[in-house]
Structures are given as structure tokens and as C-alpha cells.
Design an enzyme around this catalytic site. Structure first.
Site, PDB file in Angstrom:
ATOM      1  CG  LEU A  69      -1.781   1.248   1.505  1.00  0.00           C
ATOM      2  CD1 LEU A  69      -2.939   0.866   2.464  1.00  0.00           C
ATOM      3  CD2 LEU A  69      -1.073   2.265   2.447  1.00  0.00           C
ATOM      4  CG  ASP A 127       0.858   8.119  -2.975  1.00  0.00           C
ATOM      5  OD1 ASP A 127       1.819   7.450  -2.304  1.00  0.00           O
ATOM      6  OD2 ASP A 127       0.927   8.967  -3.914  1.00  0.00           O
ATOM      7  CD  GLN A 150      -1.000   4.400  -6.812  1.00  0.00           C
ATOM      8  OE1 GLN A 150      -0.575   5.366  -6.800  1.00  0.00           O
ATOM      9  NE2 GLN A 150      -1.608   3.739  -7.539  1.00  0.00           N
ATOM     10  CE1 TYR A 188       2.152   4.458 -11.436  1.00  0.00           C
ATOM     11  CE2 TYR A 188       3.278   6.531 -11.661  1.00  0.00           C
ATOM     12  CZ  TYR A 188       3.244   4.999 -11.693  1.00  0.00           C
ATOM     13  OH  TYR A 188       4.495   4.393 -11.831  1.00  0.00           O
ATOM     14  CB  SER A 189      -1.896   9.263  -6.470  1.00  0.00           C
ATOM     15  OG  SER A 189      -0.934   8.342  -5.749  1.00  0.00           O
ATOM     16  CG  ASP A 242       0.308  12.741  -7.614  1.00  0.00           C
ATOM     17  OD1 ASP A 242       0.114  11.607  -8.049  1.00  0.00           O
ATOM     18  OD2 ASP A 242       1.490  12.992  -7.166  1.00  0.00           O
ATOM     19  CD  GLU A 282       5.754  12.125  -6.156  1.00  0.00           C
ATOM     20  OE1 GLU A 282       5.582  11.255  -6.968  1.00  0.00           O
ATOM     21  OE2 GLU A 282       5.742  11.876  -4.861  1.00  0.00           O
TER      22      GLU A 282
END
Length: 484
Positions: free
Chosen positions: A40, A42, A58, A101-102, A170, A223
Site C-alpha cells: 500500500l 498513497d 494505491q 497512479y494517484s 496526482d 508531488e
């Protein structure tokens, strides 16, 4: 659903069905959210829809050291009883074939609007920083938080500014004054960290409004951006990469923190002063936090209790075929110090977790204890000018009248050694003790330290060198996790 989706789902279900649990797993957590199996990182898409909180994350279910990135999904009404709803988003499209992705979720009367970065690497010789990577911004929608629409790209990589590298990701989305806004973390081709601010009238068509930056060079990548308001202050949160390590700050390889502004960066030209960047957490294991506003008006933060590319490790839990977890949800408040005039964000665990508390126990400020339970919520008040609190004989949290120090032995810390923070005085410390993670909340959350730790014995050993402090201990129960 396509064949690739079904193939990946079958792999995930197999990995989860073979997950190791029970008494053989000494370090699985009691009241922190961890992955069903694998890795695990984000927190993603945090939101509340109706009376239910949705906590996406994530997730790399096939490998405890990372790997294929999908989104896992937990649901809860109280942060104590959790439902696992599977992995709704997997890399089954051309634009996210190398990872989902996030991202974030915006909620309105029509339900969820979920935005994430689709990661796709191109074939050929590339460094994947200046060339070879696509990072489209993708939208998925849901009326109930369980059934999801097909994916659609709403910002194509080719439409990002030309002076940016391949690292743009993100998305965090919100509404303000009848318009929608999105912040994306970025890295320019000159290795300057930036945030791109986009605007839209319909959540589908987005245009670049401006870039947010610091006065001077401040890291090469920003980020996990977030922009929100607490009272009359604007908080720009992000995770910078590339800050130089110092004795009392920026001690991890990558950081997470925030700027406080009197002015709204959406409507005003705000340039951020890097000397006023405050870290969210001073411990070893914290990164990529995300916040959301709930129906009670609380701004809640959850962080990843981990750091990418860290020099320390978690081999003990890797042996149990999992790695990393969330921090407990934290309620945010903003306060200005009446002596220094400095305005900072304070963090406290949400009140719901006190439902896990057992009967209150009192001990003296110089007690040494061996307790059967693995899980504790400890409150220390009226602390002296200097003090020390030791857990598991290998984790020492101390104050010398000038700075706080979190010190771990090599055996207990697995490479974690010491983290320091300058503090003008300490009057209280609250400690959340789980089987392999600790969270320290100092001065009602003015400063927070989070760390993983690995004790060798069952139960909890405590040693207090705290003078006449008032110390209360509450044994904690476990959260429950069920399948949807």
C-alpha cells in the site's frame, strides 16, 4: 469490462485469497488500515458520499515490494468498522497500462467524480523523465461509490506545458465560486518543482490557469498537491522531492508539508516563501497525505505511513507478504502562536477512534510497565522540562528542553535511527501504539512523529521518565474489516 480487466482481477483475487493472517503474523495491525495483501502507498480519492467515507489507496497486491499499481477501496461510516470493496481501477487501458497512479474524488449531487493519473511508458530508449512517459489525467464517475463508469481522458499529456518534464501527476479537484479547479504536481525540464492550476466549467474540459511556485529553487518535484482553506487561511500542501537534509528538518529522503497563505492562490498572485514551509510529520514514515472535507465540516488528513526510496526497510512485514499502512485519520485545525505569531496546522486523531478505547488506566510519571495488549492510546500531560518515554525497549521519545528526538535501535528500527524537531516547550504528548507503528502527537498536534517499529516480544513494554506528569493509558480494540 475488457479481457485485461478480468485477467488482472483474477490475479488480485488469487493473491488476496492466499494472504497470510492470524497468529503467525506478529506485525499485522490492530487499528491502522493496511492492505489485504501486498503493498500500500498513497491514499487516493478520499471523500464522503452520503454517510459513507470512501478511502481508496494505491495498491500493489501481487508484490509486497511494489509492482503493478491499482486502486484498492475501503468504505466506512465510523473509521472503526471497515468494508473492503475490492480493486475497482486496474491498468487495463492504453493510457494507464503501466499503473493507475494517484488522484482524488470530487463529490456533488451526481455522486463521485474520480480523477487519477494514468501512467504509460513508451517503447524505446528513454529516461522516463524527459522522454518516454505519458501521464494523462483520467476521469471515472460513480453515483453510489460501488459501480463505476468507463474511464475517459480529460487532459492529454500532449496538452501539458512544453517546459515540463514527463512528471506531471496526482490531480486534486474541488469547486469554488461556480467553477472547478484542479492542481497537478509537476517537475519542469529545468528540475524545478511546480504545481499546475487548471480550471473547468464542466469537469471535462480543462485549461491551465497558472503555475504555483516558490520564490527560490525548492526541490525538483512537487508531488501530491492539495489546496484548501482552514478558517481564513489557504493551505497549499504537497510532497517535495530533492530538499537537502538538515539536522532538524527535511530528514527523510522526501518530505511532505505545507505553506500557509492569507491570500487565495486561485484568485491572487501568490509566490510561496520556502522558509515558511512546515512539515506535516517529523517521523520516519510519512508521505503523500491527502485531505477531504466531511459532512461535519471537518478537514481530515490521511497519510501514507511510509516513504518511497527510503534507506531503511520493513523486512519483518514483507515476510508476512504485506507492507505499509495509513496513518489514522487526522482532523486539522489552524492556530496562531500568540508569542511568535507563527500560524501552523495542528493535527489530532479523529474522535471516532476513541470508540476503540477500553477502560482508562493511570500510572505514575516514572513507571515501568509490561502490558499484555499490543494496542494502546496513551495521554501524557503536565510533562516536565525534560522527559523520556521508551516503548519496546528500542524506541525512545525524549525532550531535552530544546528539541524532541525520536530514537530507535538498529534492531527495533531496521535502519531507522533518529529524527529531531526544535520545539520551544512541550506540555502534552499523545501516543498511538499499534503492533508495528507508532504515532506521537505533541502539544495537541502542533508536531507529529510517525514511525514503523519492530519489537521482538508480545505485548507492550513501557518506561516513563516524566517526573510528576499525569499519564493515562487506554487499551485499544481492533478495527474490523469485512468484504463487501
Amino acid at each position: 469490462m475488457n479481457q485485461e480487466y478480468e485477467r488482472i482481477q483474477n490475479l488480485i483475487k488469487k493473491a488476496e485469497s492466499e494472504a497470510v493472517s492470524g497468529e503467525t503474523c506478529r506485525y499485522r495491525l490492530g487499528f491502522h488500515i493496511m492492505p489485504p495483501t501486498g503493498w500500500l502507498n498513497d491514499p487516493n480519492g478520499l471523500c464522503q458520499l452520503g454517510d459513507t467515507y470512501h478511502l481508496f489507496f494505491q495498491y500493489s497486491p501481487l508484490d509486497a515490494r511494489g509492482g503493478m499499481k491499482v486502486w484498492g477501496h475501503y468504505m466506512t461510516k465510523d473509521f472503526c468498522h471497515i468494508t473492503y470493496a475490492g480493486a475497482p481501477f486496474v491498468p487495463d487501458a492504453s493510457f494507464d497500462r503501466d499503473g493507475v497512479y494517484s488522484g482524488s474524488t470530487y463529490v456533488d449531487d451526481n455522486g463521485m467524480h474520480i480523477f487519477y493519473t494514468g501512467n504509460a511508458k513508451l517503447s524505446g530508449e528513454h529516461d522516463f523523465t524527459t522522454s518516454g512517459r505519458r501521464a494523462d489525467t483520467v476521469l471515472v464517475e460513480s453515483r453510489d461509490g460501488i459501480h463505476f463508469s468507463p474511464k475517459q481522458v480529460v487532459i492529454n499529456t500532449d496538452d501539458y506545458p512544453e517546459h515540463y518534464s514527463c512528471h506531471i501527476r496526482d490531480p486534486k479537484v474541488w469547486q469554488e465560486n461556480g467553477m472547478y479547479y484542479m492542481v497537478l504536481g509537476g517537475r519542469t525540464r529545468e528540475d524545478e518543482g511546480r504545481i499546475l492550476l487548471y480550471t473547468s466549467a464542466d469537469l471535462l474540459n480543462w485549461s491551465l490557469l497558472k503555475e504555483l511556485a516558490a520564490k527560490e529553487h525548492f526541490a525538483y518535484m512537487w508531488e501530491c498537491p492539495d489546496l484548501f482553506c482552514l478558517k481564513d487561511k489557504y493551505i497549499l500542501s504537497f510532497s517535495p522531492q530533492g530538499l537537502e537534509k538538515r539536522e532538524f528538518m527535511y530528514q527523510n529522503i522526501y518530505q511532505s508539508g505545507y505553506f500557509v497563505s492569507d491570500y487565495n492562490p486561485v484568485t491572487e498572485d501568490v509566490v510561496f516563501d520556502e522558509s515558511r514551509f512546515y512539515e506535516w510529520d517529523m517521523g520516519f514514515d510519512f508521505y503523500a497525505p491527502q485531505t477531504f472535507l466531511d459532512a461535519k465540516g471537518r478537514r481530515i488528513l490521511i497519510g501514507w505511513a511510509g516513504v518511497p526510496d527510503a534507506e531503511y526497510f520493513n523486512r519483518e512485514v514483507e515476510a508476512e507478504n504485506w507492507q505499509h499502512c495509513f496513518t489514522v485519520p487526522r482532523r486539522l485545525a489552524i492556530k496562531t502562536d500568540e508569542h511568535t505569531g507563527v500560524t501552523k496546522v495542528y493535527q489530532q486523531p479523529v474522535s471516532e477512534i476513541t470508540a476503540l478505547r477500553g477502560e482508562r488506566q493511570i500510572c505514575g510519571g516514572n513507571a515501568v510497565m509490561e502490558l499484555d495488549s499490543e494496542y494502546w492510546d496513551i495521554e501524557c500531560n503536565g510533562l516536565p522540562e525534560k522527559f523520556a518515554i521508551t516503548i519496546a525497549e528500542g524506541v525512545k521519545f525524549s525532550y531535552n528542553g530544546s528539541y524532541l528526538a525520536l530514537t530507535l535501535t538498529e534492531e527495533t528500527g531496521c535502519g531507522r535511527d533518529i529524527r529531531k524537531c526544535l520545539v520551544s516547550g512541550v506540555h502534552s504528548v499523545r501516543i498511538l501504539v499499534d503492533s508495528s507503528i507508532l504515532e506521537y502527537y505533541v502539544n495537541d498536534g502542533e508536531v507529529v512523529f510517525t514511525t514503523r517499529y519492530y519489537k521482538r516480544e508480545k505485548g507492550t513494554k513501557l518506561a516513563f521518565d516524566c517526573g510528576n506528569a499525569d499519564i493515562a493509558l487506554y487499551p485499544m480494540g481492533r478495527i474490523t474489516v469485512d468484504a463487501l
